[in-house]
Scaffold this active site. Structure first.
Site, PDB file in Angstrom:
ATOM      1  N   ASN A 152     -10.354  -0.088  -0.556  1.00  0.00           N
ATOM      2  CA  ASN A 152      -8.892  -0.018  -0.537  1.00  0.00           C
ATOM      3  C   ASN A 152      -8.361  -0.571  -1.862  1.00  0.00           C
ATOM      4  OD1 ASN A 152      -6.159  -0.307  -0.125  1.00  0.00           O
ATOM      5  ND2 ASN A 152      -6.340  -1.323   1.871  1.00  0.00           N
ATOM      6  N   HIS A 173      -3.610   7.103   2.662  1.00  0.00           N
ATOM      7  CA  HIS A 173      -3.959   5.791   2.109  1.00  0.00           C
ATOM      8  C   HIS A 173      -5.331   5.399   2.661  1.00  0.00           C
ATOM      9  CE1 HIS A 173      -3.950   1.736   0.818  1.00  0.00           C
ATOM     10  NE2 HIS A 173      -3.788   1.227   2.022  1.00  0.00           N
ATOM     11  N   CYS A 178       0.814  -1.239   0.000  1.00  0.00           N
ATOM     12  CA  CYS A 178       0.000   0.000   0.000  1.00  0.00           C
ATOM     13  C   CYS A 178       0.834   1.269   0.000  1.00  0.00           C
ATOM     14  CB  CYS A 178      -0.954   0.001   1.183  1.00  0.00           C
ATOM     15  SG  CYS A 178      -2.127  -1.354   1.070  1.00  0.00           S
TER      16      CYS A 178
HETATM   17  O1  UT7 Z   1      -4.044  -1.416   3.388  1.00  0.00           O
HETATM   18  C1  UT7 Z   1      -3.150  -2.307   3.987  1.00  0.00           C
HETATM   19  C2  UT7 Z   1      -3.132  -2.217   5.450  1.00  0.00           C
HETATM   20  N1  UT7 Z   1      -4.350  -2.747   5.986  1.00  0.00           N
HETATM   21  C3  UT7 Z   1      -4.986  -2.112   6.948  1.00  0.00           C
HETATM   22  O2  UT7 Z   1      -4.584  -1.044   7.364  1.00  0.00           O
HETATM   23  C4  UT7 Z   1      -6.194  -2.788   7.544  1.00  0.00           C
HETATM   24  C5  UT7 Z   1      -6.186  -2.705   9.025  1.00  0.00           C
HETATM   25  N2  UT7 Z   1      -7.245  -3.428   9.679  1.00  0.00           N
HETATM   26  C6  UT7 Z   1      -8.551  -3.061   9.622  1.00  0.00           C
HETATM   27  O3  UT7 Z   1      -8.909  -2.153   8.906  1.00  0.00           O
HETATM   28  C7  UT7 Z   1      -9.521  -3.752  10.538  1.00  0.00           C
HETATM   29  O4  UT7 Z   1      -8.821  -4.530  11.458  1.00  0.00           O
HETATM   30  C8  UT7 Z   1     -10.574  -4.643   9.805  1.00  0.00           C
HETATM   31  C9  UT7 Z   1     -11.536  -3.753   9.040  1.00  0.00           C
HETATM   32  C10 UT7 Z   1      -9.865  -5.609   8.880  1.00  0.00           C
HETATM   33  C11 UT7 Z   1     -11.387  -5.429  10.851  1.00  0.00           C
HETATM   34  O5  UT7 Z   1     -11.966  -4.527  11.773  1.00  0.00           O
HETATM   35  P1  UT7 Z   1     -11.794  -4.750  13.340  1.00  0.00           P
HETATM   36  O6  UT7 Z   1     -12.551  -3.685  14.002  1.00  0.00           O
HETATM   37  O7  UT7 Z   1     -10.331  -4.838  13.638  1.00  0.00           O
HETATM   38  O8  UT7 Z   1     -12.526  -6.126  13.557  1.00  0.00           O
HETATM   39  P2  UT7 Z   1     -11.958  -7.442  14.258  1.00  0.00           P
HETATM   40  O9  UT7 Z   1     -11.090  -8.186  13.309  1.00  0.00           O
HETATM   41  O10 UT7 Z   1     -11.415  -7.062  15.589  1.00  0.00           O
HETATM   42  O11 UT7 Z   1     -13.309  -8.228  14.467  1.00  0.00           O
HETATM   43  C12 UT7 Z   1     -14.313  -7.777  15.392  1.00  0.00           C
HETATM   44  C13 UT7 Z   1     -15.475  -8.721  15.312  1.00  0.00           C
HETATM   45  C14 UT7 Z   1     -15.101 -10.186  15.387  1.00  0.00           C
HETATM   46  O12 UT7 Z   1     -16.127 -10.874  16.073  1.00  0.00           O
HETATM   47  P3  UT7 Z   1     -15.953 -11.273  17.599  1.00  0.00           P
HETATM   48  O13 UT7 Z   1     -14.724 -12.125  17.672  1.00  0.00           O
HETATM   49  O14 UT7 Z   1     -15.814  -9.976  18.349  1.00  0.00           O
HETATM   50  O15 UT7 Z   1     -17.232 -11.992  17.892  1.00  0.00           O
HETATM   51  C15 UT7 Z   1     -15.059 -10.622  13.940  1.00  0.00           C
HETATM   52  O16 UT7 Z   1     -15.299 -12.006  13.794  1.00  0.00           O
HETATM   53  O17 UT7 Z   1     -16.133  -8.558  14.040  1.00  0.00           O
HETATM   54  C16 UT7 Z   1     -16.186  -9.821  13.354  1.00  0.00           C
HETATM   55  N3  UT7 Z   1     -16.019  -9.567  11.931  1.00  0.00           N
HETATM   56  C17 UT7 Z   1     -17.044  -9.272  11.123  1.00  0.00           C
HETATM   57  N4  UT7 Z   1     -18.361  -9.148  11.334  1.00  0.00           N
HETATM   58  C18 UT7 Z   1     -19.140  -8.823  10.304  1.00  0.00           C
HETATM   59  C19 UT7 Z   1     -14.886  -9.577  11.211  1.00  0.00           C
HETATM   60  N5  UT7 Z   1     -15.148  -9.275   9.936  1.00  0.00           N
HETATM   61  C20 UT7 Z   1     -16.480  -9.093   9.848  1.00  0.00           C
HETATM   62  C21 UT7 Z   1     -17.342  -8.764   8.797  1.00  0.00           C
HETATM   63  N6  UT7 Z   1     -18.657  -8.636   9.061  1.00  0.00           N
HETATM   64  N7  UT7 Z   1     -16.906  -8.556   7.532  1.00  0.00           N
END
Ligand code: UT7
Length: 333
Positions: A286, A256, A116
């Site tokens: 993204n 970004h 990225c």
């Molecule tokens: O561009 C390259 C660099 N990349 C980045 O900068 C990306 C950085 N990361 C992120 O943007 C975020 O971490 C994500 C958008 C990928 C995920 O968001 P998050 O707030 O970190 O969610 P999480 O992974 O902590 O998941 C929270 C909850 C989980 O459920 P539990 O364990 O709390 O019950 C996940 O299973 O949300 C659940 N979850 C979803 N629910 C609905 C994960 N993905 C989804 C989804 N829809 N698509």
């Protein structure tokens, strides 16, 4: 003679027509529009669906438009730097393929892989060619067809990414405009959190790697998020400090587009309000190497000569950095 700096003198972009909305994704994985919007800021993304079209084909559209806008031909290009993680082939470079497709007979070039942050790393590289005095027209392209390396059964990654391409032309400037300063970093320890396991020399493609879905993006989202928030905010604040820029001096933050929450944290750290932040994640998602030039393309008509822009990015590698630009031209329709 005044010092030569590298200035962006033209910008263009291309995104495919097909839209992949949050409600489309609800049909593919267990997710919902509200979760995606509130956790990422994304409403929809563009996907290149036409069979037989690759990353270079989006670049052909964007670059041909740029050449026309600037009133030059492909033969005027000296160097092509192509930032991508989804090149058409492992080799040759997508820069070679693009040069052939647009008919750039006098250019040499190469692909640059920094995930990225690729567009920022390419700007720095292109600027050095211009500053050397040897090259007059350096094309920097940022493009990815992320849909080819995304697993549309994995809700952790498939909601984030989209396809798209942006490009800029760098030319010499002697008025003190253009790329003024850069701060770029890599830390390979970060590779464990964001990578594509198979397809390279470490794990060449086999039936087993395909079955294990190892040709798709793997991301530990939570870990990357933490590093990204800190990395992008720190480097953006640092480049402001080094150049004695206050938040009032910054006209635009060009971040970004990985997650709206990372963008907001960066802006907050810089003391810059949302009105000064370019945001296209809501409609493009993204696009990896495409995010920054696509922002410049969409905001080009608001940019004024002398405006201070801070571009900043964080991505796989880890790679991260910021670039300080004094914008070099007023937009003419
Ligand atoms: O561009 C390259 C660099 N990349 C980045 O900068 C990306 C950085 N990361 C992120 O943007 C975020 O971490 C994500 C958008 C990928 C995920 O968001 P998050 O707030 O970190 O969610 P999480 O992974 O902590 O998941 C929270 C909850 C989980 O459920 P539990 O364990 O709390 O019950 C996940 O299973 O949300 C659940 N979850 C979803 N629910 C609905 C994960 N993905 C989804 C989804 N829809 N698509």
């Amino acid at each position: 003679m005044n010092k030569i700096t590298a200035a962006i003198t033209c910008v263009n972009g291309y995104v495919p027509e097909d839209v992949l909305s949050n409600s489309d994704l609800e049909k593919l994985v267990d997710t919902n529009d509200e979760w995606i919007k509130s956790r990422t800021g994304i409403n929809e993304r563009r996907i290149l669906k036409t069979p037989g079209l690759a990353t270079s084909d989006m670049a052909v559209e964007a670059v041909n438009g740029l050449l026309k806008k600037r009133g030059i031909t492909a033969n005027d290009l000296d160097v092509i730097i192509f930032a991508t993680v989804t090149g058409d082939m492992i080799f040759p470079s997508t820069a070679c393929i693009l040069a052939d497709k647009i008919g750039a007979k006098n250019a040499w070039g190469f692909d640059l892989a920094a995930a990225c942050s690729g567009f920022l790393f390419s700007l720095e590289t292109g600027a050095k060619f211009i500053e050397s005095g040897k090259y007059k027209n350096v094309l920097v392209v940022g493009a990815d067809k992320m849909s080819t390396i995304i697993d549309y059964t994995d809700r952790n990654t498939c909601i984030i990414f989209g396809d798209g391409c942006g490009c800029v032309l760098l030319e010499p400037n002697t008025e003190g405009l253009g790329i003024i300063d850069t701060e770029l970093h890599i830390d390979g320890q970060g590779r464990q959190y964001l990578h594509q396991k198979a397809g390279g020399s470490l794990k060449p493609p086999t039936h087993e790697t395909i079955d294990a879905k190892e040709h798709y993006v793997f991301q530990d989202g939570k870990a990357v998020f933490k590093f990204a928030v800190r990395g992008m905010a720190d480097v953006s604040a640092s480049i402001m400090e080094k150049n004695n820029l206050t938040s009032d001096d910054v006209k635009w933050l060009v971040p970004h587009q990985a997650n709206l929450r990372i963008i907001d944290a960066t802006a907050e750290r810089m003391g810059v309000g949302r009105d000064k932040v370019m945001i296209n994640i809501d409609h493009f998602g993204n696009t990896t190497n495409g995010t920054l030039p696509l922002c410049l393309w969409e905001w080009e008509n608001k940019l004024k000569k002398g405006d201070n822009l801070i571009l900043s990015a964080f991505g796989g590698g880890f790679t991260w950095g910021a670039v300080y630009i004094k914008w070099a031209y007023d937009y003419k329709a």
